[in-house]
Scaffold this active site. Structure first.
Site, PDB file in Angstrom:
ATOM      1  CE1 TYR A  67      73.590  13.037 -45.602  1.00 16.47           C
ATOM      2  CE2 TYR A  67      72.772  11.564 -47.319  1.00 16.47           C
ATOM      3  CZ  TYR A  67      73.728  11.882 -46.365  1.00 16.47           C
ATOM      4  OH  TYR A  67      74.801  11.054 -46.171  1.00 16.47           O
TER       5      TYR A  67
ATOM      6  CB  THR B 291      76.079  10.680 -49.532  1.00 21.55           C
ATOM      7  OG1 THR B 291      74.950   9.899 -49.919  1.00 21.55           O
ATOM      8  CG2 THR B 291      75.741  12.144 -49.741  1.00 21.55           C
TER       9      THR B 291
END
Ligand code: UDP
Length: 333
Positions: free
Chosen positions: A148, A124
């Site tokens: 995250y 990501t």
């Protein structure tokens, strides 16, 4: 696309999820068999339409090993299963590190035990963290802001170590904001709870929830709201297929951004949704969401040069139109 995956099976971990199901559909369209490994904690069995479903939780070491052993004929492993909601990760880091990092470790060990050595990993843009250097190149320092992003960066490092020590061939795709839906309407974004901007805004436009909250209008951007790079889920799926093809040509050991290079603010997203749906979309300005960074958009040069990847479906109106069509048929409106 010219890829021919006839006779090949590919393990898609998280194949019942949003991006994973689009990857599975594309593998099948090219003649291959996607074998979905999923614990259905956030994925949906109705999204597994193009190959078998193996219900397995990566946190279960024994079952994970058995599942990989039973499918060790697979040509590659594509790993998309993880906890993804930025805000939830800030409150539950233990759950995120367990599911994402321990799960990925168990997966890599099961691959190693079964001599599976082609791996595509969903990473990501959140691994970069707050930076003024946009568009973001892959060489940007990675200093993730959110739990995250930290879990995904830890996994990136683990994969690099496995490459160095155990000859794991890998391609790490650093996605920007996955969005849109399958134009045939078979699959789309169905998170529960939903935390992402576009589906939440579509729910609000459809009158299925109250006014949307915009988290932070005091960012240093032209309209004060965060900027993101939205890429259509079928473009992301295609990046995986290109990765599979490049393995055949000997490519490995690659980190690459998968984005469009265009950034849109949260308010621009709302305006485009109003335009596409023809419905008004009032919003409430609320405080910033912990873990969010100001602006993230890709330098997409490496994806083009090394993978031959260029977005084909990621025009913002097309993203919103395909998502809107999917949700309307789901909501029967
Ligand atoms: N966002 C928002 N309201 C919402 C959901 C998201 O203002 O109800 C904002 C969020 O703070 C971020 C942007 O929309 O600035 C994109 O968030 P999303 O969760 O869709 O993706 P992320 O970039 O976190 O992966």
């Amino acid at each position: 696309m010219s890829a021919d995956l006839s006779g090949q099976s590919h393990i898609v971990v998280g194949g019942a999820g949003y991006i994973g199901s689009h990857v599975c559909k594309m593998i099948a369209a090219l003649g291959g068999t996607p074998v979905t490994f999923d614990n259905l904690s956030s994925g949906h069995d109705h999204a597994v339409q193009w190959g078998p479903l193996v219900n397995v939780d990566l946190c279960n070491v024994e079952k994970t090993r058995e599942a990989f052993h039973a499918h060790k004929e697979a040509v590659s492993v594509i790993h998309l299963a993880s906890s993804i909601e930025v805000g939830i990760g800030e409150k539950d880091p233990a759950g995120f590190y367990n599911n994402n990092v321990i799960g990925a470790y168990n997966l890599l060990e099961a691959m190693r035990a079964n001599n599976l050595n082609r791996f595509i990993f969903s990473s990501t843009c959140a691994t970069y963290g707050e930076t003024e250097n946009v568009p973001l190149t892959e060489d940007e320092v990675q200093n993730p802001f959110s739990v995250y992003g930290k879990t995904k960066l830890t996994i990136e490092h683990m994969i690099q170590s496995y490459h160095n020590a155990y000859a794991l061939n890998y391609i790490t795709l650093r996605y920007f904001n996955a969005s849109g839906a399958d134009p045939d309407g078979d699959i789309g974004e169905e998170h529960d709870p939903e935390t992402h901007l576009i589906p939440i805004a579509l729910e609000a436009a459809a009158g299925r929830r109250g006014k949307i909250k915009i988290f932070g209008t005091d960012y240093e951007t032209p309209d004060g709201t965060c900027i993101r790079d939205y890429i259509h889920v079928n473009d992301i799926a295609r990046a995986h297929i290109l990765g599979l093809q490049r393995f055949d040509e000997g490519l490995t050991n690659l980190e690459v951004n998968i984005g469009t290079g265009n950034g849109y603010s949260n308010l621009q997203i709302l305006q485009t949704i109003e335009k596409v749906t023809g419905l008004p979309l009032p919003y409430d300005a609320t405080p910033r969401r912990p873990g969010d960074v100001t602006r993230l958009y890709a330098d997409a040069t490496r994806a083009k040069e090394v993978l031959g990847f260029e977005p084909a479906h990621s025009d913002l109106e097309n993203i919103i139109r395909t998502a809107w069509n999917f949700h309307r048929s789901r909501w029967q409106i």
